[in-house]
Design a protein around this motif. Structure first.
Motif, short mmCIF file in Angstrom:
data_model
loop_
_atom_site.label_atom_id
_atom_site.label_comp_id
_atom_site.label_asym_id
_atom_site.label_seq_id
_atom_site.Cartn_x
_atom_site.Cartn_y
_atom_site.Cartn_z
N PHE A 13 -4.76 14.14 20.96
CA PHE A 13 -3.67 13.61 20.15
C PHE A 13 -2.36 14.18 20.69
O PHE A 13 -2.24 15.38 20.88
N ASN A 15 1.63 14.69 20.00
CA ASN A 15 2.71 14.69 19.01
C ASN A 15 3.95 15.23 19.70
O ASN A 15 4.16 16.44 19.75
N THR A 20 -3.02 18.06 21.22
CA THR A 20 -4.20 18.68 20.64
C THR A 20 -5.43 17.99 21.19
O THR A 20 -5.54 16.76 21.12
N ALA A 22 -8.96 17.33 20.42
CA ALA A 22 -9.86 17.44 19.26
C ALA A 22 -11.32 17.34 19.68
O ALA A 22 -12.19 17.93 19.03
N PRO A 41 -17.55 24.50 12.20
CA PRO A 41 -16.55 24.93 11.23
C PRO A 41 -15.39 23.94 11.11
O PRO A 41 -15.25 23.04 11.95
N SER A 42 -14.60 24.11 10.10
CA SER A 42 -13.41 23.29 9.89
C SER A 42 -12.52 23.35 11.14
O SER A 42 -12.31 24.41 11.71
N GLY A 43 -12.05 22.18 11.57
CA GLY A 43 -11.17 22.12 12.73
C GLY A 43 -11.90 22.02 14.05
O GLY A 43 -11.27 21.91 15.10
N ALA A 44 -13.24 22.00 14.02
CA ALA A 44 -14.02 22.00 15.26
C ALA A 44 -13.94 20.65 16.00
O ALA A 44 -14.16 20.60 17.21
N GLY A 45 -13.65 19.59 15.25
CA GLY A 45 -13.59 18.27 15.88
C GLY A 45 -14.63 17.30 15.36
O GLY A 45 -14.83 16.22 15.93
N LYS A 46 -15.30 17.64 14.27
CA LYS A 46 -16.38 16.80 13.73
C LYS A 46 -15.88 15.44 13.24
O LYS A 46 -16.49 14.42 13.55
N SER A 47 -14.80 15.45 12.47
CA SER A 47 -14.29 14.18 11.93
C SER A 47 -13.84 13.26 13.05
O SER A 47 -14.05 12.04 13.00
N THR A 48 -13.21 13.84 14.06
CA THR A 48 -12.77 13.05 15.20
C THR A 48 -13.96 12.37 15.86
O THR A 48 -13.92 11.17 16.16
P1 ADP Z 1 -13.20 18.91 11.65
O1 ADP Z 1 -13.62 17.58 11.12
O2 ADP Z 1 -14.31 19.62 12.36
O3 ADP Z 1 -12.56 19.77 10.60
P2 ADP Z 1 -11.14 17.42 13.06
O4 ADP Z 1 -11.80 16.46 13.95
O5 ADP Z 1 -10.59 16.91 11.77
O6 ADP Z 1 -12.10 18.67 12.79
O7 ADP Z 1 -9.91 18.10 13.81
C1 ADP Z 1 -10.05 18.73 15.10
C2 ADP Z 1 -8.68 19.10 15.62
O8 ADP Z 1 -7.95 17.91 15.92
C3 ADP Z 1 -7.83 19.86 14.62
O9 ADP Z 1 -7.05 20.81 15.34
C4 ADP Z 1 -6.94 18.80 14.03
O10 ADP Z 1 -5.73 19.32 13.57
C5 ADP Z 1 -6.74 17.86 15.19
N1 ADP Z 1 -6.50 16.46 14.77
C6 ADP Z 1 -7.39 15.66 14.15
N2 ADP Z 1 -6.86 14.45 13.91
C7 ADP Z 1 -5.58 14.48 14.40
C8 ADP Z 1 -4.50 13.54 14.47
N3 ADP Z 1 -4.63 12.31 14.00
N4 ADP Z 1 -3.36 13.95 15.03
C9 ADP Z 1 -3.22 15.19 15.53
N5 ADP Z 1 -4.18 16.13 15.51
C10 ADP Z 1 -5.37 15.78 14.95
#
Ligand code: ADP
Ligand code: ADP
Length: 229
Positions: A13, A15, A20, A22, A41-48
């Motif tokens: 991503f 900005n 970043t 992810a 853990p939180s922030g690992a990249g799972k949601s991405t």
């Molecule tokens: P998790 O689901 O494991 O908590 P995420 O996939 O949400 O992790 O996020 C992984 C990293 O990518 C984090 O540092 C988060 O801030 C960053 N990130 C996720 N989505 C975005 C976005 N749309 N824009 C910028 N940074 C993002």
């Protein structure tokens, strides 16, 4: 051939000046019908990663083959069709339509798919036949999540994606919900991906993929997945 093949998928991503990463060079394979737990853990990249697998986002580079088709190359129209036809979603907070009954919530999802499952059979599959005419507010958290699972499964998806499906539930209820997901998956031969930060959930996966700091840390295959104690 594996059902899902993720090959060096990277999602960054931008900005302004800030970049970043992810997901960095993510690679793994999943067999059809497997229950996969993605743990980190939180922030690992799972949601991405889940967003990419669900067609809500695309990687910056790499390949994401689902049933032999690279969804990383899909345009937004193809991604919409893929999301609607091929993927069922289960979220932490159920996301049911409040003014529709359990049955109507499931019917709504089945209407957008060509070869949807029978609504009443799907409600029976998650053990909710006796609650079919109740509204979400009349159901417990665990029951609402069962409706959400039925709604996702009714689409007859290739892939069932579950994002912290027990995150809002107490331990016992969460355990039952995971069992429902596992049973529904095995009976319908649906490939399931469960994303969680809860390491206790790992033991019920056929496969556990640990993600840390945007990368795959390990991939374990579990010959004898066990229900939670
Ligand atoms: P998790 O689901 O494991 O908590 P995420 O996939 O949400 O992790 O996020 C992984 C990293 O990518 C984090 O540092 C988060 O801030 C960053 N990130 C996720 N989505 C975005 C976005 N749309 N824009 C910028 N940074 C993002
Ligand atoms: P519609 O607007 O007809 O619901 P969408 O393409 O928005 O079509 O959604 C198709 C499927 O993708 C739905 O099952 C929906 O639940 C899911 N979906 C859409 N957007 C998201 C999102 N941001 N996160 C998770 N699931 C989503």
């Amino acid at each position: 051939m594996a059902y899902i093949e993720v090959q060096q998928a990277t999602r960054q991503f931008k900005n302004g000046e800030q970049v970043t990463v992810a997901n960095r060079d993510i690679s793994f394979e999943v067999d059809q019908g497997a229950v996969v737990v993605i743990l980190g853990p939180s922030g690992a990249g799972k949601s991405t990663l889940l967003n990419i697998l669900g067609g809500m986002d695309s990687p910056t580079s790499g390949r994401v083959l689902v049933d032999g088709v690279d969804i990383a190359q899909f345009n937004s129209r193809q991604l919409t069709t893929y999301r609607r036809q091929a993927v069922g979603f289960v979220f932490q907070f159920y996301n049911l339509v409040p003014n529709l009954t359990a049955r109507e919530n499931v019917e709504l999802a089945s209407q957008i798919t060509k070869d949807a499952r029978d609504v009443d059979e799907t409600l029976a599959l998650v053990g909710l036949t006796h609650r079919a005419d109740n509204f979400p507010a009349q159901l417990s958290g665990g029951e609402q999540q069962r409706v959400a699972i039925a709604r996702a499964v009714a689409k007859n998806p290739k892939l069932l994606l579950c994002d912290e499906p027990t995150g809002a539930l107490d331990y016992q209820t969460g355990k039952q919900v995971l069992q429902v997901i596992q049973d529904a998956a095995k009976q319908t031969q649906t490939t399931v991906i469960i994303v969680t930060h809860n390491s206790a959930i790992a033991q019920l996966g056929d496969q556990v993929i640990r993600i840390n700091d945007a990368q795959v840390q390990s991939v374990e295959h579990n010959a004898h997945p066990t229900p939670l104690a």
